[in-house]
Design a protein around this motif. Sequence first.
Motif, mmCIF file in Angstrom:
data_model
loop_
_atom_site.group_PDB
_atom_site.id
_atom_site.type_symbol
_atom_site.label_atom_id
_atom_site.label_comp_id
_atom_site.label_asym_id
_atom_site.label_seq_id
_atom_site.Cartn_x
_atom_site.Cartn_y
_atom_site.Cartn_z
ATOM 1 N N ILE A 1 0.835 -1.200 0.000
ATOM 2 C CA ILE A 1 0.000 0.000 0.000
ATOM 3 C C ILE A 1 0.872 1.252 0.000
ATOM 4 O O ILE A 1 0.639 2.196 -0.744
ATOM 5 N N MET A 2 1.878 1.237 0.830
ATOM 6 C CA MET A 2 2.704 2.430 0.975
ATOM 7 C C MET A 2 3.591 2.669 -0.254
ATOM 8 O O MET A 2 4.051 3.776 -0.476
ATOM 9 N N GLN A 3 3.855 1.617 -1.000
ATOM 10 C CA GLN A 3 4.610 1.795 -2.245
ATOM 11 C C GLN A 3 3.722 2.519 -3.254
ATOM 12 O O GLN A 3 4.162 3.395 -3.964
ATOM 13 N N ALA B 1 7.613 9.372 -3.863
ATOM 14 C CA ALA B 1 8.704 9.374 -4.840
ATOM 15 C C ALA B 1 8.239 8.929 -6.223
ATOM 16 O O ALA B 1 9.036 8.862 -7.158
ATOM 17 N N LYS B 2 6.975 8.596 -6.348
ATOM 18 C CA LYS B 2 6.500 8.089 -7.637
ATOM 19 C C LYS B 2 6.667 9.111 -8.748
ATOM 20 O O LYS B 2 6.310 10.280 -8.591
ATOM 21 N N LEU B 3 7.189 8.647 -9.854
ATOM 22 C CA LEU B 3 7.279 9.528 -11.016
ATOM 23 C C LEU B 3 5.885 9.643 -11.615
ATOM 24 O O LEU B 3 5.122 8.678 -11.625
ATOM 25 N N LYS B 4 5.581 10.826 -12.131
ATOM 26 C CA LYS B 4 4.204 11.048 -12.593
ATOM 27 C C LYS B 4 4.121 11.461 -14.048
ATOM 28 O O LYS B 4 3.025 11.580 -14.587
ATOM 29 N N LYS B 5 5.250 11.723 -14.664
ATOM 30 C CA LYS B 5 5.209 12.326 -15.999
ATOM 31 C C LYS B 5 6.558 12.096 -16.669
ATOM 32 O O LYS B 5 7.583 12.095 -15.992
ATOM 33 N N ASP C 1 7.443 4.554 -15.355
ATOM 34 C CA ASP C 1 6.755 3.258 -15.439
ATOM 35 C C ASP C 1 5.543 3.257 -14.509
ATOM 36 O O ASP C 1 5.476 4.028 -13.549
ATOM 37 N N ALA C 2 4.618 2.376 -14.803
ATOM 38 C CA ALA C 2 3.496 2.146 -13.898
ATOM 39 C C ALA C 2 3.969 1.213 -12.788
ATOM 40 O O ALA C 2 4.935 0.480 -12.968
ATOM 41 N N THR C 3 3.292 1.229 -11.657
ATOM 42 C CA THR C 3 3.692 0.333 -10.577
ATOM 43 C C THR C 3 3.066 -1.044 -10.778
ATOM 44 O O THR C 3 2.229 -1.237 -11.655
ATOM 45 N N TYR C 4 3.455 -1.950 -9.898
ATOM 46 C CA TYR C 4 3.002 -3.334 -10.098
ATOM 47 C C TYR C 4 1.512 -3.504 -9.956
ATOM 48 O O TYR C 4 0.951 -4.483 -10.430
ATOM 49 N N MET C 5 0.852 -2.581 -9.305
ATOM 50 C CA MET C 5 -0.600 -2.730 -9.202
ATOM 51 C C MET C 5 -1.312 -2.025 -10.347
ATOM 52 O O MET C 5 -2.528 -2.024 -10.421
ATOM 53 N N GLU C 6 -0.516 -1.407 -11.206
ATOM 54 C CA GLU C 6 -1.129 -0.635 -12.288
ATOM 55 C C GLU C 6 -0.878 -1.233 -13.665
ATOM 56 O O GLU C 6 -1.231 -0.625 -14.663
ATOM 57 N N ARG C 7 -0.204 -2.389 -13.731
ATOM 58 C CA ARG C 7 0.206 -2.846 -15.058
ATOM 59 C C ARG C 7 0.038 -4.354 -15.242
ATOM 60 O O ARG C 7 -0.174 -5.093 -14.292
ATOM 61 N N TRP C 8 0.152 -4.771 -16.493
ATOM 62 C CA TRP C 8 0.225 -6.189 -16.824
ATOM 63 C C TRP C 8 1.664 -6.638 -16.713
ATOM 64 O O TRP C 8 2.578 -5.885 -17.016
ATOM 65 N N TRP D 1 14.300 0.029 -3.071
ATOM 66 C CA TRP D 1 12.885 0.401 -3.139
ATOM 67 C C TRP D 1 12.255 0.689 -1.788
ATOM 68 O O TRP D 1 11.268 1.396 -1.701
ATOM 69 N N GLY D 2 12.771 0.066 -0.756
ATOM 70 C CA GLY D 2 12.046 0.069 0.509
ATOM 71 C C GLY D 2 12.021 1.405 1.223
ATOM 72 O O GLY D 2 11.098 1.691 1.969
#
Lengths: 312, 251, 993
Positions: C70-72, C77-81, C570-577, C795-796
């Motif tokens: 959840i916290m990831q 720090a997520k890139l957005k663009k 990139d999209a995160t693991y919950m956002e991609r195939w 990552w952590g």
Amino acid sequence: MHPAKSVIFFTTTTGAGYGLLFWLAVLAYRGLVGPDFMFGLIAFGIAFALVVAGLLSSTLHLGHPERAWRALSQWRSSWLSREGLLAVLTFIPTGLFALAWVFLGSVSGPIIWLGLLGAVMSLATVYTTSMIYGSLKSIPAWSIGWTSPGYLVLSLMSGAVLACMLVVLGGYWQAAGWLMLPTLFFLAFGLVIKLSYWSNIDRPNEHTAETATGLGEFGKVRMIESPHDQPNYLLKEMGFAIARKHSKKLRRIAVICAFILPFALVVGGWLIPEMAQYFLPVAALVCGLGLVVERWLFFAEAKHVVTLYYDR
Amino acid sequence: MTSLPKKPSTKKLGLVIDLDICVGCHACAVNCKEWNTSGKMAPLTDLEPYGAKPDGVWFNRIHTFEAISDAGISRTVHFPKSCLHCDDAPCVTVCPTGASYKREDDGIVLVNTDICIGCKLCSWACPYGAREYDEDEGVMKKCTLCVDKIYNENLPVESRVPACVSTCPTGARSFGDLGDPKSEVSKLVAAREGYALMPEQGTNPVNRYLPPRPKQVGGGEANAPRMLAHQDDSDDGAGLLASWVDKVLSS
Amino acid sequence: MSANPFETVKETVDLSPEVADEVKNTTCYMCACRCGIRVHLKDGKVRYIEGNPDHPVNGGVLCGKGSAGIMQQYSPAKLKKPLLRVGERGEGKFKEIEWDEALALASEWLGEVRERDPGKLAFFTGRDQSQSFTGWWATQYGAHNFAAHGGFCSVNMAAGGLYTLGGAFWEFGEPDWDLTKYFMMFGVAEDHDSNPIKIGLGKLKTREDAKFVAVNPSRKGYNAIADEWVGIRPGTDGLFIFSIIHELLRAEKIDFASLARYSNAPWLVVDEPGAPDHGLFLRDAKGNPYVYDLVKKKAVNAMAAEITPAFAGARKVKKRNVVPSFQHLAKRYLCDEFSPEAVAETTGVPAKDIRRIAAEIAHVAFEEEIVIEQSWTDAWGRKHDKMIGRPVSFHAMRGISAHSNGFHTCRALHILQALLGSVDVPGGWRYKAPFPKPIPPGVRPAGSTKPSAPLAGPPLGFITGPDDLLVDAKGEPQRIDKAYSWEHPLSLHGMMHMVLHNAVNADPYSVDVLFMYMANMAWNSSMNVPGTLNYFTAKNEDGAYKIPKIIYSDAFWSETVPYCDLILPDATYMERWDCISMLDRPISSAHGAGDSIRQPILKPEGDVRPFQDVLLDLGARMGLPGMTKPDGEAQYPGGYSDYMANHERGAGSGIGPLAGWRGKDGDQHGRGEPNPNQIEKYIENGCFWTQSLDDEQLYFKPFNRSYLDFATEQGWIGHADPIIFQLYNEDLQKFRLAAEGHGDRQPPKRNRERIKTYFDPLPIWYMPFEEAEIDREQYPLHALSQRPMHMYHSWGSQNAWLRQITSANKLHIHAETAGELGIADEDWVWIESRHGRVKGQVKLITGVNPQTVWTWNAIGKRKGSWGLDKDAPESNQGFLLNHIISEVLAPNKSGDTFSNSDPVTGQAAWFDLRVRLHKCAPEEFGFTEPMFEAFEHIPAADRPVSRYGAELKGEPSGEGVAERTWIGNRHENSANIKGLRDGKGNRIKGRKS
Ligand SMILES: Nc1nc2c(c(=O)[nH]1)N[C@H]1C(S)=C(S)[C@@H](COP(=O)(O)OP(=O)(O)OC[C@H]3O[C@@H](n4cnc5c(=O)[nH]c(N)nc54)[C@H](O)[C@@H]3O)O[C@H]1N2
Ligand SMILES: Nc1nc2c(c(=O)[nH]1)N[C@H]1C(S)=C(S)[C@@H](COP(=O)(O)OP(=O)(O)OC[C@H]3O[C@@H](n4cnc5c(=O)[nH]c(N)nc54)[C@H](O)[C@@H]3O)O[C@H]1N2
Ligand code: SF4
Ligand code: SF4
Ligand code: SF4
Ligand code: SF4
Ligand code: SF4
Ligand SMILES: [Mo]
């Protein structure tokens, strides 16, 4: 334990305030101070200010002060609840007594009984305060039996010093003459109790990292990795550790300020009455300071057993 | 209930933690936080989450200890710790408001955060450091034994165990009724001589710890019950090699 | 609630709150372990993530990282663009651009290089799980300079295993957790198979008849629960293993029967020193090796069914002097040099313990056999009525592989297993499909490139001798990383750790575009961080960067982002195939094959695109074969999921990224036409597919007829020949012969000695390079890093929960060693290597080898990265050993410099580091050094409190759709079942092992 300002303030001021209320009633009972309006106003003003400020400070430091009233409900089991309840109840006799003194100009007849009842309840309140700490087995320094005597004696002592100051300033020489003896007695007694308390908590107790973890059969136990690299709530609240060196120094300051200096000043006031009006306010002030240091140590030196899990 | 339940429940739900298996992975601690941050005690607030002193509410924590014997033999033990749901819970009896209470039905110790005044006294009274003050909300929080998970009829049966238990990868955590001597957990405790933490505190914890088992420590003849019998003791094994030249070694 | 102050308020606890509107299955990616997860979604947010109890990898458990997903997802720090650099490299100044511009730019840069010289692109990927896809993309592009991170990770282990047993540890094999009775684990802190190992250890530890021995200089984690801890000195495991082999040989506790049939131990090796075939197997015209048959009294085809081979004895066959390869082996390890007494001091393991452990192993292997009443047929058609197992098993990872002598050590451990006859037997170590593979597997790496053309084959593969090397006419490396060259011939995974160094030094040449994916090369995944940062920013005289263009795909504001020119978020693991494929690193177990997918379960936050989609898009823009239809349209307009379902490895092969539900109707498995509904099938089944082997196929896979036929049919192996363990490795000897002057492909002069020394066909031990080079008294300590179980590399730290556990690493040192050095607990010390120094705080412990210090890996962070505050402990107290590890060795006598890697495989020698400690001056306490300049701050970091979950408590808002059917849940929906389950830990009924 973390020596929070609010609890230090709360316990010292209410202790002194209740002590003062006690001695005012006793003095009145002995007929040593009359229902003098100004004296009553000032003396009770100070006593109630101390008590109310202490109680308010502790209330305001709650996470939810607006719910403080709920703390009255668990008097059957909780010393904190009992303390709250008694503190409220004690206002009734002490308040009526004060009103009678100040506004009716009377402390006689049933009123003095109100006063005495208030005196007893004041001490009882101090006792409940002490038991909030004294009942915590998790903090051996507090639960080994010296906490309540300490609180009671120090309350009577600080109240007596204050009362002494007031009667001296109010010019009640006879009262002062009478009160100085118990004041000196409690200053000495307070010192004895505090010294015994300290020597008691300096002794190792039965709780060790080995018993805490149950791993004693494998040898000496030490934490090598903490659950969190940065301090967590437990460490902030309970992990306060004071260096032995500092605590020794502070104990010395407390002994001198809370007991020895006031003792000397009271003795001085007794021997040189014309200086008493200067000595006693100083005595009250240093005693107060000393007690703040003593109270700071009371928290700072008390080791919570949870720290055994944290190698502290 | 102001005090502890007058009639203590016969059902005593709790955890059994096997110190012989725990590898100190923190999975139980994090999964606990994850479940509970939206659970009964929501949220498990974090302070300075990306700052200098990150701190937050956790119901479960993993310590690592070393125990060193007088002979200098040491061992490392990972040690998870959460609320032990004590039978004689001091955190309950000190509470002035009744916010802290022990459930009559199953012995779970909970906090009613709606009436808690945040006096912190219960956290002082708990010897084990199992209570967590939420500075942001001004109330006390603690392990709920996942009371909103273990009975949750919206979850499939296999998920109805505390989060820390269902997630523990090594299976070092067990959950059940320690009041019932016939339960799996009670049998486990009996078989492995499970113990309570700081019994001298008189809290009568429900949770039990299973002690680490003895280890083989190097050296000594006593520890070398077996030695291989050499078939040849020359420096280079030439004798053996020679003997193998026309020996049928396969069966 | 009444306001009566004396009333005791009773709380009514909602025991059955609505947990989620919807539960979706997918695959965790908080690390590469590939666990199945159930994500509970409420009001469009993640309410809870739990392990999927049906999943073959984790069976319902979840580790600390997985639990913090959840916290990831909500990391600042997520890139957005997409970002285009505007400042200097390293400043972190970017402008946001639109995807159209980003993709146009990327395809222009890449397309131009492809038309000119595809070899000038270096395409390196890191911790991703789509290497079969990225490798395929590189092939279509024509980029032979492609590799993944494996070269600096654990290629020694992979090569050691694949060149010996046709399979290796990593997550590609597993101990028979249910049956093994003696389990030895070498150098593992966590590993890729992190949950399976924990589940397995839990099982093992609850069984009374099993012993777990951990060999590791450190006693943290798994090692703490071992029944016996062997605190070995780093880099000496080879000696320890040889010594065990020595003891077994001396006592003849060797499974000769199994060696006779299933290994090359009896094969005859030419023994004609100086001859061009010296040390090679004697072979017949068809290439079959010989054994000397003691019954027939003559040399016979080793592959024949019934043989009674000799294991020793010099003989003359076909006029050549020959000896069985076992004789070489026995001679080497029987030598007194490897007796327990002889190795005790170097390894730090007392001789008595080595003897006892060898005896215990022998006892379990030979006296405690396991018999399973199950018949099977071997590759030669011989029927066996039982399966007999020697229940000793091993697992090892980077502790033995990340040393410059690691290849041989890894091989030694695999050989030990073969000698015991415990490979793929009941109670032993077992392969997971698609392993075992032929030794080595049949794919060769494709080299040279032509403009605008795809590669002839995949860029990575296995080589069997000098002929397969990727070198030019002078014997110089063709690849930028010098993989598959004489420097590191068996560098199967490439050498990502050398790319920046080599490109900047134009050694062997420079590159035009560096394209990276999911690798934090400007920080924790590089050796020599300060130097590496200079490589990123190095300029030519004309002021242009030496590496002209750097394209990078990351999902977060890592240390590497600011050093790149074009950032593809990139999209995160919950956002991609994603596709965890049999062609790659699948989820198989010893019981059968398996693969899985990730499905997007959340709407991507920000303007990000899954990198795989981006690669396909770029491929289509550049018109790459396989990604473009003849009419120029995109081959996979549906993006990666389209590719997952419809791509085939080789037209008409029936083999694609996903093995389950193939064929038009989805009724074929392994092979079959693409199925348009394949992905739906996966989702229905919880996002994974598994296939169980038949009981008769479960063991002895390398030579199990039924298994081999099945594996061939599935396309896991090219042919069904038995796989014979190569204890003595002839391929290595071929290199040595070349170095001795034989053949037409010979190493350049500077490589000869190395090749001669390190290409021994039998494992050898030598002192790790750094240790051998330095003054050992000057640098008396080994310095190691370990992975914390709750953190994944870099990552952590952006994770609000995980960083509360660990935010500043300490240097762990033995209390006695510290005492000798006058260092007290919590002191700050300079950690000095021959290469540099770094400052950190010490923690005194006793569970560590006294000559070793260790710290957690990748906890130290650079200021300004990962969305952290500038005061964060990660960048003020946390430190990296990487700063003081050199990527190159000191120049040798002839002035040649080699990579600080294993000479055979190119494995980065992270754990060779030697240091000395030096207590800091008091004013130096409290902060780490070197401390690099802070990057531009990303504003998201200033969140004072996080109250995640507050709004998810209680009733759902009603915005989500309440869905009661559990996708993929094969258990009965239990909403109607009352009561409480009294269970034992995580051992949920029906759990697969
Ligand atoms: N001292 C020392 N150094 C070591 C090691 C050691 O043992 N000791 N181990 C080495 C080994 S084995 C390895 S494998 C390497 C690992 O090193 P790396 O492969 O560099 O691993 P990470 O630090 O995880 O960096 C991966 C990058 O991927 C990004 N990322 C995370 N998730 C995603 C995503 O979904 N999409 C995209 N596009 N990017 C994402 C992260 O933000 C990060 O920048 O480290 C090596 N370095
Ligand atoms: N939680 C978590 N899991 C991960 C990762 C992560 O970052 N975090 N990273 C993943 C990656 S990319 C990889 S490559 C794997 C690596 O998985 P591991 O191989 O388990 O990883 P390391 O942490 O490098 O552990 C090396 C271990 O070897 C020991 N060691 C060092 N030198 C020697 C030696 O000479 N002999 C012996 N016997 N032991 C030695 C060290 O003390 C340490 O315990 O983990 C993967 N899994
Ligand atoms: S999840 Fe299990 S193994 Fe991991 S720390 Fe918790 S109890 Fe120990
Ligand atoms: S462990 Fe602490 S919080 Fe839990 S019941 Fe016991 S005393 Fe109360
Ligand atoms: S903090 Fe809350 S729960 Fe704890 S004792 Fe005070 S009122 Fe009770
Ligand atoms: S029982 Fe639930 S609340 Fe308690 S520690 Fe375990 S997961 Fe946390
Ligand atoms: S081991 Fe943990 S982080 Fe890795 S995939 Fe499994 S649950 Fe996720
Ligand atoms: Mo790795």
